[in-house]
Design a protein around this motif. Structure first.
Motif, PDB file in Angstrom:
ATOM      1  N   GLY A  77      12.190   9.906   2.951  1.00  0.00           N
ATOM      2  CA  GLY A  77      10.865  10.264   3.440  1.00  0.00           C
ATOM      3  C   GLY A  77      10.427   9.534   4.686  1.00  0.00           C
ATOM      4  O   GLY A  77       9.323   9.772   5.196  1.00  0.00           O
ATOM      5  N   PHE A  78      11.284   8.636   5.223  1.00  0.00           N
ATOM      6  CA  PHE A  78      10.875   7.873   6.414  1.00  0.00           C
ATOM      7  C   PHE A  78      12.120   7.505   7.211  1.00  0.00           C
ATOM      8  O   PHE A  78      12.949   6.717   6.762  1.00  0.00           O
ATOM      9  CB  PHE A  78      10.113   6.618   6.012  1.00  0.00           C
ATOM     10  N   ASN A  79      12.249   8.087   8.399  1.00  0.00           N
ATOM     11  CA  ASN A  79      13.406   7.835   9.257  1.00  0.00           C
ATOM     12  C   ASN A  79      12.958   7.719  10.710  1.00  0.00           C
ATOM     13  O   ASN A  79      12.474   8.695  11.303  1.00  0.00           O
ATOM     14  CB  ASN A  79      14.419   8.975   9.135  1.00  0.00           C
ATOM     15  N   ILE A  80      13.094   6.536  11.288  1.00  0.00           N
ATOM     16  CA  ILE A  80      12.776   6.336  12.697  1.00  0.00           C
ATOM     17  C   ILE A  80      13.856   5.462  13.322  1.00  0.00           C
ATOM     18  O   ILE A  80      14.523   4.679  12.646  1.00  0.00           O
ATOM     19  CB  ILE A  80      11.386   5.693  12.917  1.00  0.00           C
ATOM     20  N   GLN A  81      14.015   5.602  14.650  1.00  0.00           N
ATOM     21  CA  GLN A  81      14.997   4.790  15.351  1.00  0.00           C
ATOM     22  C   GLN A  81      14.592   4.663  16.817  1.00  0.00           C
ATOM     23  O   GLN A  81      13.794   5.437  17.338  1.00  0.00           O
ATOM     24  CB  GLN A  81      16.392   5.387  15.225  1.00  0.00           C
ATOM     25  N   ALA A  82      15.155   3.649  17.481  1.00  0.00           N
ATOM     26  CA  ALA A  82      14.933   3.463  18.909  1.00  0.00           C
ATOM     27  C   ALA A  82      16.196   2.848  19.508  1.00  0.00           C
ATOM     28  O   ALA A  82      16.834   1.987  18.895  1.00  0.00           O
ATOM     29  CB  ALA A  82      13.733   2.559  19.172  1.00  0.00           C
ATOM     30  N   PHE A 118       0.849  -1.201   0.000  1.00  0.00           N
ATOM     31  CA  PHE A 118       0.000   0.000   0.000  1.00  0.00           C
ATOM     32  C   PHE A 118       0.878   1.242   0.000  1.00  0.00           C
ATOM     33  O   PHE A 118       2.026   1.219   0.432  1.00  0.00           O
ATOM     34  CB  PHE A 118      -0.933  -0.005   1.217  1.00  0.00           C
ATOM     35  N   TRP A 119       0.314   2.335  -0.483  1.00  0.00           N
ATOM     36  CA  TRP A 119       1.056   3.581  -0.676  1.00  0.00           C
ATOM     37  C   TRP A 119       1.000   4.455   0.574  1.00  0.00           C
ATOM     38  O   TRP A 119      -0.050   4.602   1.201  1.00  0.00           O
ATOM     39  CB  TRP A 119       0.484   4.340  -1.854  1.00  0.00           C
ATOM     40  N   VAL A 120       2.149   5.044   0.939  1.00  0.00           N
ATOM     41  CA  VAL A 120       2.219   5.994   2.044  1.00  0.00           C
ATOM     42  C   VAL A 120       2.999   7.218   1.569  1.00  0.00           C
ATOM     43  O   VAL A 120       4.118   7.096   1.057  1.00  0.00           O
ATOM     44  CB  VAL A 120       2.915   5.391   3.284  1.00  0.00           C
ATOM     45  N   GLU A 121       2.390   8.402   1.711  1.00  0.00           N
ATOM     46  CA  GLU A 121       3.062   9.651   1.334  1.00  0.00           C
ATOM     47  C   GLU A 121       4.223   9.931   2.291  1.00  0.00           C
ATOM     48  O   GLU A 121       4.164   9.603   3.479  1.00  0.00           O
ATOM     49  CB  GLU A 121       2.076  10.825   1.396  1.00  0.00           C
ATOM     50  N   ASN A 122       5.292  10.545   1.764  1.00  0.00           N
ATOM     51  CA  ASN A 122       6.414  10.939   2.609  1.00  0.00           C
ATOM     52  C   ASN A 122       5.937  11.834   3.749  1.00  0.00           C
ATOM     53  O   ASN A 122       5.177  12.782   3.543  1.00  0.00           O
ATOM     54  CB  ASN A 122       7.465  11.707   1.792  1.00  0.00           C
ATOM     55  N   GLY A 123       6.382  11.520   4.954  1.00  0.00           N
ATOM     56  CA  GLY A 123       6.033  12.330   6.117  1.00  0.00           C
ATOM     57  C   GLY A 123       4.677  12.043   6.707  1.00  0.00           C
ATOM     58  O   GLY A 123       4.313  12.629   7.735  1.00  0.00           O
TER      59      GLY A 123
END
Length: 361
Positions: free
Chosen positions: A250-255, A178-183
């Motif tokens: 467009g997608f950056n996450i970390q833990a 499925f499509w997800v827009e940046n941000g």
């Protein structure tokens, strides 16, 4: 979406699952430069185009105190009901690259033996979904694979946790890409879309803590009814961290998951022994666990130790030492540290216990 479309999808659901699960999901991810898992084993880990010219599937990248080669670490959760995610949805391909891969796989599926009847109809429905803006259950359709939006977002797809032993759980993230827009966040119906909290759990799963080496006095041969002192080196109390991250356009996450020593639990290896304290759990006091033995303290009671009540009969007793670590995490969008279940690592040391010999004159 109208009733006719829902009926058509229902009729072809079994065939669709077969076609999508074995052809559509498996083939593109392998073609994009790596296995369908989250190990991070990729020549291009940042999710850009690899040497095939195709976006690599977004893999979880691990750093810090983690097991090598994407393996499970040595930490056991104190909560037997706690588990890391078995699978998740993550960014997969940009629109143009997704069209290249998906259209090829759909064509291959249409030409595969046995893809007639319901199976062929299901493949046709999927083709219409991505080419002709045909809505699919709760997912809107896409005109020409959203090519006119290339660079503005990515198609997301299911990723398996390779360390999940249960096949059904590992492959449960089987919805169509499925499509997800940046941000923008993924649509709310995709509850297993990757989050910082899930990354924290994956960092926990891969965390590798230093081994538990307890110093004993006497070191190898204890005496019946005399205390065996136990303590840990101060070096064992260093904080340990492991980080898991996904970084793509467009997608950056970390833990980051942090482990801090909390207490040491001793099991003497025989019922004929008494632990000190009585429950066998030695807490951290003034930054250390237990107290080093010093000459002249043989008959004193240690803050952490064992008193054996019988000899080991020429053999040994296995002392099990379990170090409990307090676990927490911080990450993208998280203001402060959040608790996770405590973790433990265990080690076994063998000790000989002898009777005290005396001479009568």
């Amino acid at each position: 979406m109208n009733t006719a479309r829902r009926t058509s999808l229902s009729i072809g659901s079994v065939a669709l699952t077969l076609a999508f699960g074995t052809v559509i999901l498996a083939a593109p991810v392998h073609a994009a430069g790596g296995p369908r898992d989250g190990t991070g084993a990729s020549s291009n880990p940042q999710g850009g185009k690899d040497d095939t010219g195709i976006y690599a599937a977004a893999r979880v990248q691990y750093s810090g105190a983690v097991a090598k080669s994407g393996g499970t670490g040595n930490v056991t959760s104190a909560d037997v009901n706690w588990t890391p995610p078995s699978c998740w949805y993550a960014p997969y391909l940009g629109a143009k690259d997704f069209k290249k891969e998906m259209s090829k796989n759909i064509e291959d599926a249409k030409n595969a033996p046995g893809m007639t009847g319901h199976a062929g109809a299901a493949i046709g429905e999927m083709e219409r979904h991505y080419e002709d803006d045909y809505g699919w259950t709760d997912t809107p359709g896409y005109k020409d694979y959203n090519v006119d939006k290339d660079g503005e977002g990515m198609f997301w797809a299911g990723v398996e946790n390779p360390n999940e032993p249960d096949y059904l759980k590992r492959t449960a993230c089987s919805d169509l890409p499925f499509w997800v827009e940046n941000g923008e966040p993924p649509p709310p119906q995709y509850e297993q879309a990757i989050t910082p909290e899930m990354l924290a759990a994956l960092a926990y799963q891969h965390m590798e803590l230093p081994g538990t080496k307890v110093t004993l006095a006497p070191e190898a041969i204890a005496k019946v009814n005399l205390p065996t002192w136990a303590w840990l080196d101060e070096a064992a109390f260093d904080e340990v961290q492991a980080t898991a991250a996904i970084n793509v356009p467009g997608f950056n996450i970390q833990a980051t998951t942090t482990a801090t020593p909390k207490s040491l639990t001793l099991a003497p290896g025989t019922e004929d022994a008494t632990t000190i304290p009585a429950d066998g759990e030695c807490p951290i006091v003034d930054g250390r666990i237990g107290e080093p033995y010093a000459k002249g303290k043989a008959k004193e009671t240690p803050p952490c130790g064992i008193v054996y009540r019988r000899s080991s009969g020429g053999e040994t007793f296995p002392i099990k030492a379990a170090l409990t670590w307090e676990i927490s995490w911080t990450g993208t969008g998280q203001a402060g540290a959040v608790g996770l279940p405590d973790g433990t690592i265990e080690a076994v040391q063998n000790i000989t216990v002898e009777e005290i010999q005396s001479v009568n004159r």
